[in-house]
Enzyme design. Structure first.
Site, short mmCIF file in Angstrom:
data_model
loop_
_atom_site.label_atom_id
_atom_site.label_comp_id
_atom_site.label_asym_id
_atom_site.label_seq_id
_atom_site.Cartn_x
_atom_site.Cartn_y
_atom_site.Cartn_z
N CYS A 69 46.73 39.56 42.02
CA CYS A 69 45.73 38.45 42.34
C CYS A 69 44.52 38.68 41.80
O CYS A 69 43.70 39.47 42.04
CB CYS A 69 45.46 38.65 44.18
N CYS A 72 41.18 38.43 43.63
CA CYS A 72 41.16 39.73 44.47
C CYS A 72 40.62 40.52 43.58
O CYS A 72 39.35 41.27 43.99
CB CYS A 72 42.45 40.12 44.79
#
Ligand SMILES: [Zn+2]
Length: 144
Positions: A69, A72
């Site tokens: 991600c 993230c």
């Protein structure tokens, strides 16, 4: 508010009972003798996730994330910075949802990153999407 609280060691995950007044005095773990207040996010697995979110009387801010991600990974340094700012007020932690899907499944996390604040086994609040460090700090302070 009680004078002492249960604080889960970020190193060995033993629950310590310490005086609130000691939080700023670099208390160490009664079991592994390492510093309890590190100001750093602790990486959780299934077992340590249960201990921290279930037993800590200090609020625990969990970042549900995954290595694939992008947002993230972009938020990670800011999350670490917020952890430092709020050392002694909240324990910051990270759960890799790809490595520990059974742990994150009960929370119905639909998008990552999602941050969830826990205290004594209860979810206090959650927010999805990457935030800059200042906003993470403000959000956590508004919740705890
Ligand atoms: Zn310890």
């Amino acid at each position: 508010m009680s004078d002492s609280l249960h604080y889960v060691c970020p190193h060995c995950h033993t629950t310590n009972r310490i005086a609130r007044a000691q939080l700023g005095n670099q208390p160490s773990c009664g079991s592994c003798h390492q510093p309890l207040v590190t100001g750093e996010p602790v990486a959780l697995d299934a077992d340590s996730f249960a201990r921290h979110t279930g037993r800590s009387q200090l609020p625990v801010v969990v970042d549900f994330w995954a290595p694939w991600c992008g947002p993230c990974r972009m938020m990670a340094p800011g999350f670490a910075q917020a952890a430092k700012t709020l050392a002694g007020q909240a324990q910051f932690a990270k759960l890799d949802t790809e490595a520990h899907p059974q742990t994150s499944a009960p929370f119905g996390i639909r998008s990552i990153p999602t941050m969830v604040v826990f205290k004594e086994g209860k979810e206090l609040a959650r927010i999805s999407g990457a935030l800059p460090p200042g906003e993470i700090v403000r959000w956590v302070q508004s919740v705890i």
